[in-house]
Design a protein around this motif. Sequence first.
Motif, PDB file in Angstrom:
ATOM      1  N   MET A  13       0.826  -1.216   0.000  1.00  0.00           N
ATOM      2  CA  MET A  13       0.000   0.000   0.000  1.00  0.00           C
ATOM      3  C   MET A  13       0.857   1.261   0.000  1.00  0.00           C
ATOM      4  O   MET A  13       0.558   2.220  -0.720  1.00  0.00           O
ATOM      5  CB  MET A  13      -0.960   0.004   1.192  1.00  0.00           C
ATOM      6  CG  MET A  13      -2.115  -0.980   1.081  1.00  0.00           C
ATOM      7  SD  MET A  13      -3.184  -0.748  -0.374  1.00  0.00           S
ATOM      8  CE  MET A  13      -3.833   0.897  -0.080  1.00  0.00           C
ATOM      9  N   ILE A  32       0.484   3.752  -3.174  1.00  0.00           N
ATOM     10  CA  ILE A  32      -0.015   5.113  -2.957  1.00  0.00           C
ATOM     11  C   ILE A  32       1.060   6.135  -3.308  1.00  0.00           C
ATOM     12  O   ILE A  32       0.769   7.170  -3.912  1.00  0.00           O
ATOM     13  CB  ILE A  32      -0.533   5.283  -1.514  1.00  0.00           C
ATOM     14  CG1 ILE A  32      -1.789   4.425  -1.312  1.00  0.00           C
ATOM     15  CG2 ILE A  32      -0.836   6.755  -1.210  1.00  0.00           C
ATOM     16  CD1 ILE A  32      -2.227   4.275   0.128  1.00  0.00           C
ATOM     17  N   ARG A  85       1.987   5.608   6.656  1.00  0.00           N
ATOM     18  CA  ARG A  85       1.585   4.364   7.327  1.00  0.00           C
ATOM     19  C   ARG A  85       0.581   4.651   8.434  1.00  0.00           C
ATOM     20  O   ARG A  85      -0.383   3.911   8.620  1.00  0.00           O
ATOM     21  CB  ARG A  85       2.814   3.637   7.887  1.00  0.00           C
ATOM     22  CG  ARG A  85       2.442   2.315   8.579  1.00  0.00           C
ATOM     23  CD  ARG A  85       1.769   1.364   7.609  1.00  0.00           C
ATOM     24  NE  ARG A  85       1.336   0.135   8.220  1.00  0.00           N
ATOM     25  CZ  ARG A  85       0.065  -0.143   8.557  1.00  0.00           C
ATOM     26  NH1 ARG A  85      -0.905   0.753   8.353  1.00  0.00           N
ATOM     27  NH2 ARG A  85      -0.251  -1.309   9.086  1.00  0.00           N
ATOM     28  N   LEU A 115      -2.881   5.120   7.027  1.00  0.00           N
ATOM     29  CA  LEU A 115      -3.512   3.820   6.752  1.00  0.00           C
ATOM     30  C   LEU A 115      -3.991   3.165   8.046  1.00  0.00           C
ATOM     31  O   LEU A 115      -5.032   2.517   8.074  1.00  0.00           O
ATOM     32  CB  LEU A 115      -2.527   2.892   6.035  1.00  0.00           C
ATOM     33  CG  LEU A 115      -2.189   3.247   4.601  1.00  0.00           C
ATOM     34  CD1 LEU A 115      -1.040   2.389   4.099  1.00  0.00           C
ATOM     35  CD2 LEU A 115      -3.413   3.104   3.704  1.00  0.00           C
ATOM     36  N   LEU A 117      -5.895  -4.097   6.374  1.00  0.00           N
ATOM     37  CA  LEU A 117      -5.357  -3.767   5.057  1.00  0.00           C
ATOM     38  C   LEU A 117      -5.833  -4.803   4.044  1.00  0.00           C
ATOM     39  O   LEU A 117      -6.035  -5.974   4.391  1.00  0.00           O
ATOM     40  CB  LEU A 117      -3.827  -3.756   5.091  1.00  0.00           C
ATOM     41  CG  LEU A 117      -3.194  -2.612   5.857  1.00  0.00           C
ATOM     42  CD1 LEU A 117      -1.690  -2.835   5.983  1.00  0.00           C
ATOM     43  CD2 LEU A 117      -3.478  -1.287   5.180  1.00  0.00           C
ATOM     44  N   ALA A 177      -7.700  -2.440  -2.459  1.00  0.00           N
ATOM     45  CA  ALA A 177      -6.620  -1.468  -2.242  1.00  0.00           C
ATOM     46  C   ALA A 177      -7.027  -0.099  -2.783  1.00  0.00           C
ATOM     47  O   ALA A 177      -6.801   0.927  -2.133  1.00  0.00           O
ATOM     48  CB  ALA A 177      -5.337  -1.959  -2.914  1.00  0.00           C
ATOM     49  N   TRP A 178      -7.650  -0.080  -3.949  1.00  0.00           N
ATOM     50  CA  TRP A 178      -8.130   1.192  -4.503  1.00  0.00           C
ATOM     51  C   TRP A 178      -9.186   1.806  -3.585  1.00  0.00           C
ATOM     52  O   TRP A 178      -9.176   3.004  -3.322  1.00  0.00           O
ATOM     53  CB  TRP A 178      -8.694   0.997  -5.905  1.00  0.00           C
ATOM     54  CG  TRP A 178      -9.358   2.231  -6.437  1.00  0.00           C
ATOM     55  CD1 TRP A 178     -10.700   2.469  -6.525  1.00  0.00           C
ATOM     56  CD2 TRP A 178      -8.716   3.425  -6.906  1.00  0.00           C
ATOM     57  NE1 TRP A 178     -10.925   3.726  -7.031  1.00  0.00           N
ATOM     58  CE2 TRP A 178      -9.732   4.339  -7.273  1.00  0.00           C
ATOM     59  CE3 TRP A 178      -7.389   3.808  -7.048  1.00  0.00           C
ATOM     60  CZ2 TRP A 178      -9.453   5.610  -7.778  1.00  0.00           C
ATOM     61  CZ3 TRP A 178      -7.114   5.067  -7.552  1.00  0.00           C
ATOM     62  CH2 TRP A 178      -8.143   5.948  -7.901  1.00  0.00           C
ATOM     63  N   LEU A 195      -9.532   1.460  -0.359  1.00  0.00           N
ATOM     64  CA  LEU A 195      -8.896   2.005   0.837  1.00  0.00           C
ATOM     65  C   LEU A 195      -8.263   3.357   0.526  1.00  0.00           C
ATOM     66  O   LEU A 195      -8.387   4.296   1.291  1.00  0.00           O
ATOM     67  CB  LEU A 195      -7.836   1.039   1.372  1.00  0.00           C
ATOM     68  CG  LEU A 195      -6.977   1.566   2.527  1.00  0.00           C
ATOM     69  CD1 LEU A 195      -7.827   1.942   3.724  1.00  0.00           C
ATOM     70  CD2 LEU A 195      -5.929   0.534   2.896  1.00  0.00           C
ATOM     71  N   TYR A 196      -7.612   3.441  -0.602  1.00  0.00           N
ATOM     72  CA  TYR A 196      -6.939   4.678  -0.981  1.00  0.00           C
ATOM     73  C   TYR A 196      -7.920   5.781  -1.390  1.00  0.00           C
ATOM     74  O   TYR A 196      -7.782   6.926  -0.950  1.00  0.00           O
ATOM     75  CB  TYR A 196      -5.954   4.397  -2.127  1.00  0.00           C
ATOM     76  CG  TYR A 196      -5.521   5.623  -2.867  1.00  0.00           C
ATOM     77  CD1 TYR A 196      -4.677   6.554  -2.267  1.00  0.00           C
ATOM     78  CD2 TYR A 196      -5.971   5.875  -4.143  1.00  0.00           C
ATOM     79  CE1 TYR A 196      -4.292   7.707  -2.940  1.00  0.00           C
ATOM     80  CE2 TYR A 196      -5.591   7.017  -4.825  1.00  0.00           C
ATOM     81  CZ  TYR A 196      -4.748   7.926  -4.219  1.00  0.00           C
ATOM     82  OH  TYR A 196      -4.384   9.058  -4.884  1.00  0.00           O
ATOM     83  N   THR A 209      -9.072   7.178   3.903  1.00  0.00           N
ATOM     84  CA  THR A 209      -7.679   7.554   4.154  1.00  0.00           C
ATOM     85  C   THR A 209      -7.321   8.765   3.298  1.00  0.00           C
ATOM     86  O   THR A 209      -7.547   9.881   3.709  1.00  0.00           O
ATOM     87  CB  THR A 209      -6.725   6.363   3.928  1.00  0.00           C
ATOM     88  OG1 THR A 209      -6.909   5.842   2.619  1.00  0.00           O
ATOM     89  CG2 THR A 209      -6.949   5.274   4.962  1.00  0.00           C
ATOM     90  N   TRP A 225      -4.090   3.515 -11.323  1.00  0.00           N
ATOM     91  CA  TRP A 225      -3.931   2.640 -10.162  1.00  0.00           C
ATOM     92  C   TRP A 225      -3.393   1.252 -10.512  1.00  0.00           C
ATOM     93  O   TRP A 225      -2.484   0.767  -9.828  1.00  0.00           O
ATOM     94  CB  TRP A 225      -5.235   2.544  -9.384  1.00  0.00           C
ATOM     95  CG  TRP A 225      -5.112   1.719  -8.142  1.00  0.00           C
ATOM     96  CD1 TRP A 225      -5.613   0.466  -7.935  1.00  0.00           C
ATOM     97  CD2 TRP A 225      -4.436   2.074  -6.931  1.00  0.00           C
ATOM     98  NE1 TRP A 225      -5.303   0.027  -6.666  1.00  0.00           N
ATOM     99  CE2 TRP A 225      -4.574   1.002  -6.033  1.00  0.00           C
ATOM    100  CE3 TRP A 225      -3.730   3.204  -6.523  1.00  0.00           C
ATOM    101  CZ2 TRP A 225      -4.036   1.019  -4.760  1.00  0.00           C
ATOM    102  CZ3 TRP A 225      -3.189   3.222  -5.247  1.00  0.00           C
ATOM    103  CH2 TRP A 225      -3.341   2.135  -4.386  1.00  0.00           C
ATOM    104  N   TYR A 271      -0.146  -0.184  -8.664  1.00  0.00           N
ATOM    105  CA  TYR A 271      -0.265  -1.344  -7.781  1.00  0.00           C
ATOM    106  C   TYR A 271       0.651  -2.480  -8.246  1.00  0.00           C
ATOM    107  O   TYR A 271       1.334  -3.112  -7.430  1.00  0.00           O
ATOM    108  CB  TYR A 271      -1.724  -1.800  -7.704  1.00  0.00           C
ATOM    109  CG  TYR A 271      -1.967  -2.785  -6.584  1.00  0.00           C
ATOM    110  CD1 TYR A 271      -2.163  -2.337  -5.288  1.00  0.00           C
ATOM    111  CD2 TYR A 271      -1.972  -4.149  -6.823  1.00  0.00           C
ATOM    112  CE1 TYR A 271      -2.366  -3.239  -4.248  1.00  0.00           C
ATOM    113  CE2 TYR A 271      -2.176  -5.054  -5.793  1.00  0.00           C
ATOM    114  CZ  TYR A 271      -2.366  -4.590  -4.508  1.00  0.00           C
ATOM    115  OH  TYR A 271      -2.563  -5.484  -3.481  1.00  0.00           O
TER     116      TYR A 271
END
Length: 166
Positions: A31, A35, A109, A112, A119, A128-129, A131-132, A138, A149, A153
Amino acid sequence: MSEFGVPPLAAINQALALLPAVMDSPAARVMLHAIGYQESGFVHRRQVRGPARGYWQFEQGGGVAGVLRHRASSALAAAVCAARCVPTTASGVYLALDQDDVLAAAFARLLLWTDPAPLPAIGDIDAAWALYAAPRRTWSPGQPHPKRWPACYRQALADVGAPAHA
């Protein structure tokens, strides 16, 4: 040849060493790399057109202030600031982010860490996308670039040496 700059692996390693061991995992590293690629390509420590700073592109009143005051991260952020000789204020951290990659990686970190969900599993690019990019999770980027992305990634997976499907 990659379209990205070289990620600051030493800074990420040093940042994670300042934090509790539970915060260092392959998923966290993926991550952080993804990011960083998405936000700055590990090329720009200052946003090209905007106020954000550091490879992870923090804004003073957004991510910086959020990490400093969130109950899950505030004490850890203060410890990181002390270790990096940075004032534990939004302005102090913000002014140091483009000069201190370790501080920037630690705050990335910690941001996150403020998300209550675990995670995403390595290889789960959609989670993951989310979360970002999901609002109020976040980063919540103002101008997300979902088409970039997957490349970010995949490069993160390669950097960390993680298989695409764990």
